[in-house]
Design an enzyme around this catalytic site. Structure first.
Site, mmCIF file in Angstrom:
data_model
loop_
_atom_site.group_PDB
_atom_site.id
_atom_site.type_symbol
_atom_site.label_atom_id
_atom_site.label_comp_id
_atom_site.label_asym_id
_atom_site.label_seq_id
_atom_site.Cartn_x
_atom_site.Cartn_y
_atom_site.Cartn_z
ATOM 1 N N LYS A 64 3.817 -9.273 -20.133
ATOM 2 C CA LYS A 64 3.371 -7.920 -20.540
ATOM 3 C C LYS A 64 1.948 -7.973 -21.080
ATOM 4 O O LYS A 64 1.092 -7.196 -20.696
ATOM 5 C CB LYS A 64 4.288 -7.342 -21.622
ATOM 6 C CG LYS A 64 5.571 -6.761 -21.156
ATOM 7 C CD LYS A 64 5.497 -5.478 -20.368
ATOM 8 C CE LYS A 64 5.453 -5.613 -18.882
ATOM 9 N NZ LYS A 64 6.390 -6.381 -18.149
ATOM 10 N N TRP B 102 -3.686 -1.891 -1.396
ATOM 11 C CA TRP B 102 -3.776 -3.127 -2.184
ATOM 12 C C TRP B 102 -4.149 -4.188 -1.163
ATOM 13 O O TRP B 102 -3.342 -4.509 -0.282
ATOM 14 C CB TRP B 102 -2.441 -3.445 -2.847
ATOM 15 C CG TRP B 102 -2.502 -4.625 -3.751
ATOM 16 C CD1 TRP B 102 -3.032 -4.677 -5.018
ATOM 17 C CD2 TRP B 102 -2.030 -5.954 -3.477
ATOM 18 N NE1 TRP B 102 -2.901 -5.931 -5.547
ATOM 19 C CE2 TRP B 102 -2.295 -6.740 -4.622
ATOM 20 C CE3 TRP B 102 -1.405 -6.541 -2.399
ATOM 21 C CZ2 TRP B 102 -1.963 -8.076 -4.702
ATOM 22 C CZ3 TRP B 102 -1.068 -7.883 -2.474
ATOM 23 C CH2 TRP B 102 -1.350 -8.635 -3.619
ATOM 24 N N ASN C 221 1.158 -0.329 6.079
ATOM 25 C CA ASN C 221 1.525 -1.109 4.892
ATOM 26 C C ASN C 221 2.294 -2.321 5.402
ATOM 27 O O ASN C 221 3.273 -2.177 6.127
ATOM 28 C CB ASN C 221 2.403 -0.282 3.945
ATOM 29 C CG ASN C 221 2.906 -1.128 2.780
ATOM 30 O OD1 ASN C 221 2.296 -2.139 2.443
ATOM 31 N ND2 ASN C 221 4.023 -0.745 2.192
ATOM 32 N N GLY C 222 1.840 -3.521 5.048
ATOM 33 C CA GLY C 222 2.537 -4.739 5.478
ATOM 34 C C GLY C 222 1.530 -5.786 5.901
ATOM 35 O O GLY C 222 0.327 -5.648 5.681
ATOM 36 N N ARG D 293 1.304 1.723 -6.037
ATOM 37 C CA ARG D 293 1.561 0.694 -5.021
ATOM 38 C C ARG D 293 0.294 -0.085 -4.660
ATOM 39 O O ARG D 293 0.345 -1.067 -3.936
ATOM 40 C CB ARG D 293 2.142 1.321 -3.757
ATOM 41 C CG ARG D 293 3.448 2.066 -3.964
ATOM 42 C CD ARG D 293 3.903 2.706 -2.687
ATOM 43 N NE ARG D 293 4.127 1.699 -1.693
ATOM 44 C CZ ARG D 293 5.246 0.982 -1.604
ATOM 45 N NH1 ARG D 293 6.220 1.203 -2.455
ATOM 46 N NH2 ARG D 293 5.401 0.061 -0.690
ATOM 47 N N LYS E 194 2.590 -1.975 -8.219
ATOM 48 C CA LYS E 194 3.907 -1.814 -8.829
ATOM 49 C C LYS E 194 4.998 -2.491 -8.006
ATOM 50 O O LYS E 194 5.902 -3.102 -8.549
ATOM 51 C CB LYS E 194 4.234 -0.322 -8.945
ATOM 52 C CG LYS E 194 5.591 -0.015 -9.571
ATOM 53 C CD LYS E 194 5.662 -0.489 -11.000
ATOM 54 C CE LYS E 194 6.993 -0.200 -11.630
ATOM 55 N NZ LYS E 194 7.108 -0.812 -12.962
ATOM 56 N N GLU F 271 8.763 -12.898 -21.118
ATOM 57 C CA GLU F 271 8.481 -11.498 -20.735
ATOM 58 C C GLU F 271 7.322 -10.962 -21.569
ATOM 59 O O GLU F 271 6.422 -10.284 -21.069
ATOM 60 C CB GLU F 271 9.726 -10.649 -20.913
ATOM 61 C CG GLU F 271 9.514 -9.153 -20.745
ATOM 62 C CD GLU F 271 8.872 -8.750 -19.419
ATOM 63 O OE1 GLU F 271 8.816 -9.578 -18.487
ATOM 64 O OE2 GLU F 271 8.391 -7.611 -19.333
ATOM 65 N N HIS G 261 4.974 -31.095 -27.646
ATOM 66 C CA HIS G 261 4.900 -32.131 -26.601
ATOM 67 C C HIS G 261 3.661 -31.956 -25.733
ATOM 68 O O HIS G 261 3.699 -32.188 -24.525
ATOM 69 C CB HIS G 261 6.179 -32.088 -25.751
ATOM 70 C CG HIS G 261 7.408 -32.374 -26.535
ATOM 71 N ND1 HIS G 261 7.750 -33.636 -26.983
ATOM 72 C CD2 HIS G 261 8.351 -31.548 -27.034
ATOM 73 C CE1 HIS G 261 8.856 -33.589 -27.688
ATOM 74 N NE2 HIS G 261 9.257 -32.330 -27.732
ATOM 75 N N CYS H 282 0.858 -1.177 0.000
ATOM 76 C CA CYS H 282 0.000 0.000 0.000
ATOM 77 C C CYS H 282 0.901 1.237 0.000
ATOM 78 O O CYS H 282 2.110 1.137 0.100
ATOM 79 C CB CYS H 282 -0.843 0.011 1.277
ATOM 80 S SG CYS H 282 -1.672 -1.539 1.579
ATOM 81 N N GLU I 131 -0.715 -9.102 -18.312
ATOM 82 C CA GLU I 131 -0.938 -8.277 -17.104
ATOM 83 C C GLU I 131 -1.627 -6.953 -17.422
ATOM 84 O O GLU I 131 -2.188 -6.333 -16.522
ATOM 85 C CB GLU I 131 0.368 -8.034 -16.345
ATOM 86 C CG GLU I 131 1.345 -7.096 -16.986
ATOM 87 C CD GLU I 131 2.536 -6.809 -16.059
ATOM 88 O OE1 GLU I 131 2.384 -6.781 -14.834
ATOM 89 O OE2 GLU I 131 3.637 -6.621 -16.590
HETATM 90 C C1 AGP Z 1 6.247 -6.594 -14.300
HETATM 91 O O1 AGP Z 1 5.601 -5.917 -15.352
HETATM 92 C C2 AGP Z 1 5.428 -6.616 -13.039
HETATM 93 N N1 AGP Z 1 5.069 -5.336 -12.621
HETATM 94 C C3 AGP Z 1 6.066 -7.472 -11.960
HETATM 95 O O2 AGP Z 1 6.245 -8.763 -12.493
HETATM 96 C C4 AGP Z 1 7.438 -6.989 -11.433
HETATM 97 O O3 AGP Z 1 8.433 -7.150 -12.419
HETATM 98 C C5 AGP Z 1 7.800 -7.860 -10.226
HETATM 99 O O4 AGP Z 1 6.822 -7.653 -9.234
HETATM 100 C C6 AGP Z 1 9.189 -7.573 -9.657
HETATM 101 O O5 AGP Z 1 9.248 -6.250 -9.190
HETATM 102 P P1 AGP Z 1 10.715 -5.642 -8.823
HETATM 103 O O6 AGP Z 1 11.511 -5.639 -10.078
HETATM 104 O O7 AGP Z 1 10.424 -4.276 -8.306
HETATM 105 O O8 AGP Z 1 11.321 -6.551 -7.776
#
Ligand code: AGP
Length: 595
Positions: free
Chosen positions: A476, A73, A99-100, A27, A590, A472, A495, A2, A479
């Site tokens: 992208k 969050w 937060n936590g 966040r 994020k 990757e 397979h 958060c 998500e």
């Molecule tokens: C990637 O687009 C995501 N936002 C997520 O997978 C991110 O890469 C992952 O949470 C790792 O975050 P960090 O690089 O801040 O550790």
């Protein structure tokens, strides 16, 4: 995870807190709230939804120079009004944002709150009620805070207003990120510097198990035993225009376009006065003295780590393996005699990665981090740090940090090798190729419309480095557009998974490595024969006329940098076409600062 922001000073707090929360929405953005101390009562306004909605429910007649806000969050309890922060103790003395995760919440409820009816499902309210209990039983507020800290198991960044101490605000930290912003006639609390950078760029870092008493003129840091800690401030290299979107419709598009600049900035930052690439000798020694490199990361950073593994093994000649942080902690492999741990993390706050760091530090192993945030937890707790110089990455979907991670990994690998590679030239070429790809946005918009607008699933297929790019690419796309997407080893498809290919299934093939060119093209034929609609992304020197996206000729080992642009833009336009919230996709945040 958060976002928290607090202010105590002489100016009205409302706009300062709301703007700070808007900078922290990345966040988490299920719900939001604000607490305003009006000199007598702490007024709380909170609800499910974004900051924009919070702005609509605040009573702007409330005047306040002490307040705090929270964007959430959800970890405990549904994202709704009752569970949103701030939470207040039963007699409304204490107001708290958190937060936590309080892992021993149930035990604490059992021990201290048996006869208290809690209003919400959150662990945060438990904290507020226990503070109230301790002070009602006679403990002075900072003693009660320390008492509480000694009882809590888990992670917390807490901001506390005690209406009986109206000249102060309190904060406490363990594992979750929290910074104190030092002002002139005011002080602030924030989950990161971005929430406060419009007011100050001078900050105090806090270590785990510390709490803070803050007035408008003073910041006092204490350890859990009540012993004052002397700590200097540091200046954050951030400025607010870095954080604004400018003319872009989304941060993600801005950050995709910034990538060529970031690569050029990395070249400059890792160059010495003679124009040679430079790297801290201690880092080179750590790599040379290790017998195996363990790369630890999550999500997109994990995918960058896979490319890094290839670099360490093919360029440096050092065995390397890559682990998802959350797996490594609990399913730790047999380690080599002289391991070196490299943590890749854009935020430097990912709890899963930090948990591994704590574990390997206890074992006495050397640690390096690649991160975009100076002063972040991983930055502060590793032996050596390498910055990404990507500038603030606001969009939840990581783009420029990913390519920055790959560029920095290439520098480490080359500098720790005896290979004669003109990496400055090769990275510069890659930056120019990326720039050209960024300039052909209509191509990706049209392809996304034609191939991805109706589909419920999609496959990226590739081999070798291209397979890592496909992983990757899949993240992208899924998500931000919510299209169920898999990044698949092209040779593995037959397979079993090829059973999912049917008429119209979009398959995006990535072909940049000479050695696997013909193999992947055979796989394209296999899926086409079963009705797939294929997009091919290829490197120019091995491209075929029918390939829709052709990358300029970067050096083969740097093709993940070039291929990043089309996979990011295909995801962007697919999500745009579907009306998704591109910068803040559903259910995401994020920086995942909870395990
Ligand atoms: C990637 O687009 C995501 N936002 C997520 O997978 C991110 O890469 C992952 O949470 C790792 O975050 P960090 O690089 O801040 O550790």
């Amino acid at each position: 995870m958060c976002g928290i922001v607090g202010y105590i000073g002489t100016e009205d707090v409302k706009e300062t807190i709301l703007k700070g929360l808007e900078r922290l929405e990345y966040r988490g953005y299920d719900s939001a709230g604000i607490a305003l101390f009006d000199g007598d009562q702490v007024r709380v306004f909170k609800d499910e939804g974004r900051i924009a909605h919070l702005r609509d429910i605040i009573d702007y007649d409330v005047k306040s120079t002490l307040g705090m806000g929270h964007t959430r969050w959800a970890t405990h309890g549904k994202p709704n009004k009752i569970n949103s922060h701030p939470h207040q103790s039963i007699e409304k003395r204490f107001t708290i944002v958190h937060n936590g995760i309080i892992e021993n919440e149930e035990e604490l409820k059992e021990r201290y709150l048996k006869n208290i009816k809690l209003e919400s499902e959150t662990d945060t309210e438990v904290v507020a009620q226990i503070l109230s209990k301790f002070t009602t039983e006679g403990e002075e507020v900072t003693l009660a805070i320390r008492h509480l800290m000694s009882e809590i198991e888990g992670s917390y960044a807490l901001a506390i207003i005690d209406k009986y101490n109206k000249e102060k605000m309190y904060a406490a930290k363990n594992k979750s990120p929290l910074l104190i912003g030092k002002g002139d006639g005011f002080n602030m609390i924030g989950s990161d510097a971005m929430a406060m950078v419009s007011h100050t760029n001078e900050f105090y870092e806090l270590d785990d198990g510390e709490y803070v008493e803050i007035t408008k003129d003073k910041v006092e840091i204490f350890n859990i035993y009540g012993v004052k800690v002397n700590r200097d401030t540091y200046k954050a290299e951030l400025d607010s225009e870095d954080i604004e979107k400018g003319t872009y419709p989304h941060y993600m598009l801005k950050e995709i376009d910034e990538q060529p600049f970031v690569i050029r900035r990395i070249i400059a930052e890792y160059q010495d006065e003679n124009g040679e690439l430079k790297l801290d000798q201690d880092i080179i020694n750590k790599i040379k003295n290790s017998d195996r490199i363990y790369i630890i990361a999550c999500g997109t950073s994990y995918h960058a780590g896979l490319v890094g593994k290839y670099y360490f093994e093919s360029i440096t000649g050092k065995p390397a393996e890559v682990h998802v942080s959350s797996e490594f902690v609990y399913n730790t492999p047999i380690l080599s005699e002289k391991p070196l741990f490299i943590f890749i993390s854009q935020s430097g706050e990912t709890a899963d990665s930090r948990a591994v760091l704590v574990k390997v530090k206890k074992l006495g192993y050397p640690t390096i981090t690649l991160t975009n945030v100076k002063g972040s937890t991983l930055y502060r707790e590793t032996d050596n740090q390498l910055l990404l110089y990507a500038g603030p990455e606001i969009a939840v979907a990581s783009t420029k940090a990913y390519t920055a991670q790959i560029a920095v990994l290439s520098i480490i690998a080359v500098k720790a090798s005896n290979k004669d590679i003109d990496l400055i030239k090769e990275l510069s070429i890659a930056a120019s190729v990326m720039e050209a790809l960024c300039d052909s946005k209509d191509l990706y918009k049209d392809l996304a419309k034609e191939y991805l607008s109706e589909t419920r699933n999609c496959f990226y297929i590739g081999r070798h480095l291209d397979y890592y790019v496909c992983m990757e690419a899949a993240l992208k796309l899924k998500e931000i557009s919510y299209i169920q997407t898999e990044g698949f080893a092209a040779g593995e498809l037959k397979h079993g998974t090829i059973a999912l290919i049917e008429e119209g299934t979009p398959v995006i093939a990535v072909i940049t490595q000479e050695i696997i060119n013909l193999n992947t093209r055979s796989n394209i034929k296999e899926v086409s024969a079963r009705g797939a609609n294929v997009i091919t992304i290829s490197r120019k020197s091995i491209s075929a006329k029918s390939d829709q996206i052709v990358l300029g000729d970067v050096n083969e080992f740097l093709t993940p940098l070039a291929a990043a642009v089309p996979i990011q833009l295909l995801a962007y336009y697919a999500a745009l076409d579907r009306g998704c919230d591109i910068d803040k996709p559903r259910n995401l945040a994020k920086s995942v600062t909870v395990e």
